[in-house]
Design an enzyme around this catalytic site. Structure first.
Site, PDB file in Angstrom:
ATOM      1  CG  ASP A  49      10.755  36.998  10.577  1.00  0.00           C
ATOM      2  OD1 ASP A  49      10.281  38.086  11.058  1.00  0.00           O
ATOM      3  OD2 ASP A  49      10.461  36.006  10.963  1.00  0.00           O
ATOM      4  CE1 TYR A  54       9.596  30.949  14.113  1.00  0.00           C
ATOM      5  CE2 TYR A  54      11.061  32.382  12.779  1.00  0.00           C
ATOM      6  CZ  TYR A  54       9.717  32.109  13.229  1.00  0.00           C
ATOM      7  OH  TYR A  54       8.550  32.709  12.760  1.00  0.00           O
ATOM      8  CE  LYS A  79       8.524  36.673  14.001  1.00  0.00           C
ATOM      9  NZ  LYS A  79       9.642  36.015  13.314  1.00  0.00           N
TER      10      LYS A  79
END
Length: 276
Positions: A49, A54, A79
């Site tokens: 994930d 990030y 995401k």
């Protein structure tokens, strides 16, 4: 009972998603995140994930390509960050993430936060990407019941997943019940509350009972409450410890004891207050 690390649950569109995975929030791009993923995949993890926020998508893709596993053997989530919400900007942001990962497709794409007022248009872009075959499953993160109700009323495809902060002090029972009623799979981020629940006397007592560590008890509680969990670590010993949860199951009394620890305490923002 979830008894194997690679065991999956079937999402509402038929896609199989592993119950257990590795989160890479705050893992440094390059050697750190690549080694963590190599370690996790070697141990048996099959679910990674990440997110645009990030700033390690390129390294995630590289780690999977150099792991020796086939692309289809590893379930990858990324995401969309809030500043890219909106129809056209979402399409562009997705392509940026896909190119960084160097994948033909993404297994699961999530709206990272509902934000203020663009998530419906954003979701319509998600629907297009899904129909075009670039994403196997589309979902959301940090959505409250009212956000989900808006999507269900104003769009065509229901989310497959809602990834939220979920741990013994934030059980979000009304949200969990709503997601279950709509066949939206709940997924936990910060499942260990960033370590804050690991010294709780109840958790310690249950850990002693089963001969497990506190983190293993909490992660098993996720699975036994039918919540996907993605603990994060870059240390092989912790990655391995977190995975040592498939040879026991909590009894009903212990599930109830852990659930009673709820205080509605968050480590991250309230989704209704992160408005941008």
């Amino acid at each position: 009972m979830v008894s194997q690390i690679f065991q999956t649950t079937k999402l509402n569109n038929g896609v199989e998603m592993p119950w257990f995975g590795l989160g890479v929030y705050k893992a440094q791009a390059g050697a750190e995140v690549e080694q963590a993923i190599h370690d996790a995949l070697e141990i048996g993890y099959r679910h990674i994930d990440t997110a645009a926020l990030y700033e390690n998508e390129e390294s995630v893709g590289e780690a999977i390509r150099t792991s020796g596993l086939k692309r289809e053997d590893v379930f990858v989530t990324t995401k969309l960050w809030n500043t890219e919400q909106g129809y056209e900007s979402t399409l562009k942001a997705f392509e940026t993430s896909r190119k960084k990962l160097k994948f033909d497709y993404i297994d699961l794409y999530l709206i990272h936060w509902p934000g203020k007022d663009k998530f419906v248009d954003t979701w319509k872009a998600f629907e297009k990407l899904y129909r075009d075959g670039y994403i196997r499953a589309i979902g959301v993160s940090n959505f409250q019941v009212h956000h989900l109700q808006t999507l269900l009323e104003r769009t065509e495809i229901r989310p497959t997943v809602n990834q939220v902060e979920y741990h013994p002090r934030l059980t979000q029972e009304p949200l969990k019940a709503f997601c279950e009623s709509q066949q939206i799979q709940l997924e936990a981020w910060a499942p260990l509350m960033r370590g804050k629940v690991l010294d709780d006397p109840v958790i310690l007592d249950i850990a002693a009972k089963y001969g497990k560590t506190p983190s293993q008890v909490v992660l098993r509680w996720d699975l036994d409450t039918k919540v996907i969990t993605i603990p994060k670590s870059v240390h092989r010993n912790r990655i391995e410890e977190n995975a040592g949860i498939f040879d026991f199951q909590l009894d009903d009394t212990d599930l109830k004891r852990i659930g009673q620890l709820n205080t509605n305490e968050r480590t991250g923002p309230d989704p209704d207050e992160l408005l941008f």
